[in-house]
Design a protein around this motif. Structure first.
Motif, PDB file in Angstrom:
ATOM      1  N   ARG A 109     -30.298   1.418  57.090  1.00  0.00           N
ATOM      2  CA  ARG A 109     -31.351   1.696  56.113  1.00  0.00           C
ATOM      3  C   ARG A 109     -31.230   3.124  55.585  1.00  0.00           C
ATOM      4  O   ARG A 109     -31.408   3.377  54.397  1.00  0.00           O
ATOM      5  N   ALA A 110     -30.926   4.054  56.468  1.00  0.00           N
ATOM      6  CA  ALA A 110     -30.760   5.443  56.042  1.00  0.00           C
ATOM      7  C   ALA A 110     -29.616   5.572  55.035  1.00  0.00           C
ATOM      8  O   ALA A 110     -29.719   6.303  54.042  1.00  0.00           O
ATOM      9  N   SER A 111     -28.529   4.851  55.267  1.00  0.00           N
ATOM     10  CA  SER A 111     -27.406   4.878  54.314  1.00  0.00           C
ATOM     11  C   SER A 111     -27.834   4.365  52.954  1.00  0.00           C
ATOM     12  O   SER A 111     -27.444   4.914  51.909  1.00  0.00           O
ATOM     13  N   GLY A 112     -28.647   3.320  52.948  1.00  0.00           N
ATOM     14  CA  GLY A 112     -29.149   2.799  51.677  1.00  0.00           C
ATOM     15  C   GLY A 112     -30.011   3.810  50.943  1.00  0.00           C
ATOM     16  O   GLY A 112     -29.894   3.985  49.732  1.00  0.00           O
ATOM     17  N   LEU A 113     -30.888   4.469  51.704  1.00  0.00           N
ATOM     18  CA  LEU A 113     -31.740   5.495  51.096  1.00  0.00           C
ATOM     19  C   LEU A 113     -30.912   6.656  50.543  1.00  0.00           C
ATOM     20  O   LEU A 113     -31.193   7.194  49.476  1.00  0.00           O
ATOM     21  N   LEU A 114     -29.868   7.029  51.277  1.00  0.00           N
ATOM     22  CA  LEU A 114     -28.993   8.101  50.806  1.00  0.00           C
ATOM     23  C   LEU A 114     -28.299   7.706  49.506  1.00  0.00           C
ATOM     24  O   LEU A 114     -28.167   8.511  48.588  1.00  0.00           O
ATOM     25  N   GLU A 143     -42.864   5.985  52.041  1.00  0.00           N
ATOM     26  CA  GLU A 143     -42.169   6.846  51.086  1.00  0.00           C
ATOM     27  C   GLU A 143     -40.890   7.417  51.681  1.00  0.00           C
ATOM     28  O   GLU A 143     -39.869   7.524  51.035  1.00  0.00           O
ATOM     29  N   ILE A 144     -40.969   7.804  52.948  1.00  0.00           N
ATOM     30  CA  ILE A 144     -39.784   8.401  53.565  1.00  0.00           C
ATOM     31  C   ILE A 144     -38.988   7.388  54.378  1.00  0.00           C
ATOM     32  O   ILE A 144     -38.052   7.744  55.085  1.00  0.00           O
ATOM     33  N   ARG A 154     -32.379   9.464  48.061  1.00  0.00           N
ATOM     34  CA  ARG A 154     -33.582   9.845  48.803  1.00  0.00           C
ATOM     35  C   ARG A 154     -33.166  10.524  50.107  1.00  0.00           C
ATOM     36  O   ARG A 154     -33.224   9.968  51.200  1.00  0.00           O
ATOM     37  N   HIS A 155     -32.718  11.772  49.971  1.00  0.00           N
ATOM     38  CA  HIS A 155     -32.160  12.480  51.110  1.00  0.00           C
ATOM     39  C   HIS A 155     -33.180  12.688  52.222  1.00  0.00           C
ATOM     40  O   HIS A 155     -32.871  12.513  53.405  1.00  0.00           O
ATOM     41  N   GLU A 156     -34.409  13.070  51.868  1.00  0.00           N
ATOM     42  CA  GLU A 156     -35.443  13.333  52.869  1.00  0.00           C
ATOM     43  C   GLU A 156     -35.749  12.078  53.677  1.00  0.00           C
ATOM     44  O   GLU A 156     -35.882  12.133  54.904  1.00  0.00           O
ATOM     45  N   ALA A 157     -35.841  10.960  52.969  1.00  0.00           N
ATOM     46  CA  ALA A 157     -36.138   9.707  53.666  1.00  0.00           C
ATOM     47  C   ALA A 157     -35.007   9.331  54.608  1.00  0.00           C
ATOM     48  O   ALA A 157     -35.229   8.887  55.741  1.00  0.00           O
ATOM     49  N   ALA A 158     -33.771   9.511  54.143  1.00  0.00           N
ATOM     50  CA  ALA A 158     -32.617   9.177  54.979  1.00  0.00           C
ATOM     51  C   ALA A 158     -32.574  10.057  56.221  1.00  0.00           C
ATOM     52  O   ALA A 158     -32.350   9.577  57.343  1.00  0.00           O
ATOM     53  N   VAL A 159     -32.804  11.355  56.052  1.00  0.00           N
ATOM     54  CA  VAL A 159     -32.767  12.278  57.191  1.00  0.00           C
ATOM     55  C   VAL A 159     -33.846  11.912  58.200  1.00  0.00           C
ATOM     56  O   VAL A 159     -33.631  11.995  59.420  1.00  0.00           O
ATOM     57  N   HIS A 201     -26.041  12.200  59.402  1.00  0.00           N
ATOM     58  CA  HIS A 201     -26.879  13.393  59.220  1.00  0.00           C
ATOM     59  C   HIS A 201     -26.102  14.466  58.444  1.00  0.00           C
ATOM     60  O   HIS A 201     -26.642  15.113  57.533  1.00  0.00           O
ATOM     61  N   ALA A 202     -24.835  14.648  58.789  1.00  0.00           N
ATOM     62  CA  ALA A 202     -24.001  15.614  58.073  1.00  0.00           C
ATOM     63  C   ALA A 202     -23.859  15.219  56.607  1.00  0.00           C
ATOM     64  O   ALA A 202     -23.934  16.068  55.707  1.00  0.00           O
ATOM     65  N   ARG A 203     -23.697  13.933  56.373  1.00  0.00           N
ATOM     66  CA  ARG A 203     -23.552  13.478  54.979  1.00  0.00           C
ATOM     67  C   ARG A 203     -24.843  13.697  54.190  1.00  0.00           C
ATOM     68  O   ARG A 203     -24.800  14.071  53.013  1.00  0.00           O
ATOM     69  N   CYS A 204     -25.996  13.446  54.818  1.00  0.00           N
ATOM     70  CA  CYS A 204     -27.278  13.702  54.142  1.00  0.00           C
ATOM     71  C   CYS A 204     -27.411  15.187  53.780  1.00  0.00           C
ATOM     72  O   CYS A 204     -27.822  15.534  52.671  1.00  0.00           O
ATOM     73  N   SER A 205     -27.060  16.057  54.729  1.00  0.00           N
ATOM     74  CA  SER A 205     -27.143  17.498  54.467  1.00  0.00           C
ATOM     75  C   SER A 205     -26.200  17.892  53.338  1.00  0.00           C
ATOM     76  O   SER A 205     -26.543  18.711  52.476  1.00  0.00           O
ATOM     77  N   LEU A 206     -25.031  17.283  53.328  1.00  0.00           N
ATOM     78  CA  LEU A 206     -24.048  17.598  52.296  1.00  0.00           C
ATOM     79  C   LEU A 206     -24.565  17.206  50.921  1.00  0.00           C
ATOM     80  O   LEU A 206     -24.466  17.977  49.952  1.00  0.00           O
TER      81      LEU A 206
END
Length: 401
Positions: free
Chosen positions: A80-85, A60-61, A89-94, A114-119
């Protein structure tokens, strides 16, 4: 039993409902292996509780790939994190970015992501802190990405401060709004809109379009409600919304355009039943014409306002003609009643004095009416004839003094 046999026995003893048979546990305990193929045991569960695959949460994450393929490169995890973002899916990306940062805490791409996910999650301060941390370590080709995310953070902070200042302005607290705008990051200080808002708060004279931009931002709820009400032909609701906008600041072109439109549509929707109704309609239409002219000074509303002004003028001409006609009819009827009252018989000095006052008052009203009616119109000519008749009566009354 050979190790390969244990694996086969376990596989054959898993029931479809997800529970492990007791025999599985006995085989595992009695046949230890120097290189176990059995998955680590999970926390005990009550017999009646259905089996829950904790891998579902990892999937899920987005962590299943990291857990199962620990050899995956940091770049693959970040991709993969960029794709999730991108999927929201911010939590999964972080979670994936944090996994990279645990092993590579100075990774500039990971810090930027990480900064972009938080933003994206709305944690603007945290995002900027991370971006600032990255900026202290970035070198060479990494600087462009760091500068970009820092600029995004600063824009977000600027927008947040602007919204807080807007709330203060709507609460009629310009001093608080000014303090909030001072907190906008320095690199955003030259932003045209923020500068216009500062000028508005300080009472500086803004250009028409700059003032309109600020007022569209400040009054967006009221203006949206008024636009919607006009589309529904609900002029009461539209008028209420426009009145609220005017209470805050009625100088905007949008407000002027809406008010002129509401006046025109309202007059179309209600018949004039008396001279007073017509005179009121004429006064409102003249005001609408002025409002349309004010809106036409705006770049955004110019064409619509000019079209509205033409429509207002057409209705105004008809209303003025009808008002002049009704006014002339009423004044002529009053004159005729006075004539019937005082002519054809001897009148006392007291009655003569009353008659002079009555015709003097009527003459003043006729003079006002003539200023409102075009001289070349039929009503203008009738009123001119009436004025001449009143002058003649007044001369006769003066001769009787």
């Amino acid at each position: 039993m050979p190790e390969h046999g244990i694996g086969q026995s376990i596989a054959s003893e898993v029931r479809p409902d997800g529970h492990h048979a007791a025999r599985i546990r006995s085989i595992t305990m009695c046949q230890p292996s120097t290189r176990s193929s059995v998955a680590p045991s999970r926390s005990p569960m009550r017999p009646e509780e259905p089996f829950r695959d904790h891998g579902d949460r990892r999937r899920e994450i987005g962590m299943d790939a990291y857990d199962e393929r620990t050899a995956m490169s940091a770049q693959e995890l970040l991709d993969r994190a960029s794709g999730l973002l991108g999927e929201g899916r911010h939590e999964a990306a972080v979670a994936l970015v944090d996994a990279v940062l645990r092993s590579a805490p100075t990774s500039i791409p990971a810090l930027v992501l990480h900064a972009r996910c938080s933003l994206r999650a709305g944690a603007v301060r945290r995002a900027r802190d991370t971006a600032v941390e990255a900026s202290r370590m970035a070198r060479g080709s990494q600087l462009a990405a760091v500068r970009e995310i820092l600029a995004e953070c600063d824009r977000a902070l600027s927008n947040n401060r602007l919204e807080e200042a807007r709330t203060a302005l709507r609460a009629k607290d310009p001093e608080l709004a000014a303090r909030l705008l001072r907190d906008i990051p320095q690199r955003q200080a030259a932003d045209d809109f923020a500068d216009s808002v500062r000028g508005y708060i300080a009472g500086r004279r803004l250009s028409g379009d700059a003032l309109d931009t600020v007022l569209e931002w400040l009054l967006r709820e009221e203006l949206d409600q008024a636009d919607d009400a006009v589309q529904r032909l609900d002029f009461v609701a539209a008028r209420t919304a426009v009145d609220r906008a005017r209470e805050l600041d009625g100088r905007g072109s949008h407000t002027a355009y809406l008010e002129a439109l509401i006046i025109l549509r309202s007059i179309h929707s209600r018949p004039a039943r008396s001279t007073q109704d017509l005179q009121t309609a004429v006064a409102e239409l003249r005001r609408a014409a002025g409002l349309a002219d004010r809106a036409a000074a705006s770049t955004e509303f110019r064409q619509r306002a000019l079209q509205l002004r033409r429509a207002v003028d057409a209705v105004l001409r008809r209303a003025e003609a009808a008002a002049c006609r009704q006014c002339a009819d009423a004044l002529i009827a009053r004159h005729n009643r006075l004539v019937e009252t005082y002519t054809g018989r001897a009148i006392s000095p007291f009655e003569a004095s009353n008659a002079r006052r009555s015709w003097a008052a009527l003459g003043a009203e006729v003079a006002r009416a003539r200023r409102q009616c075009p001289a070349g119109s039929e009503e203008g000519r009738r009123l001119a004839d009436l004025a001449a008749a009143i002058d003649n009566v007044q001369r006769q009354l003066r001769g009787n003094v």
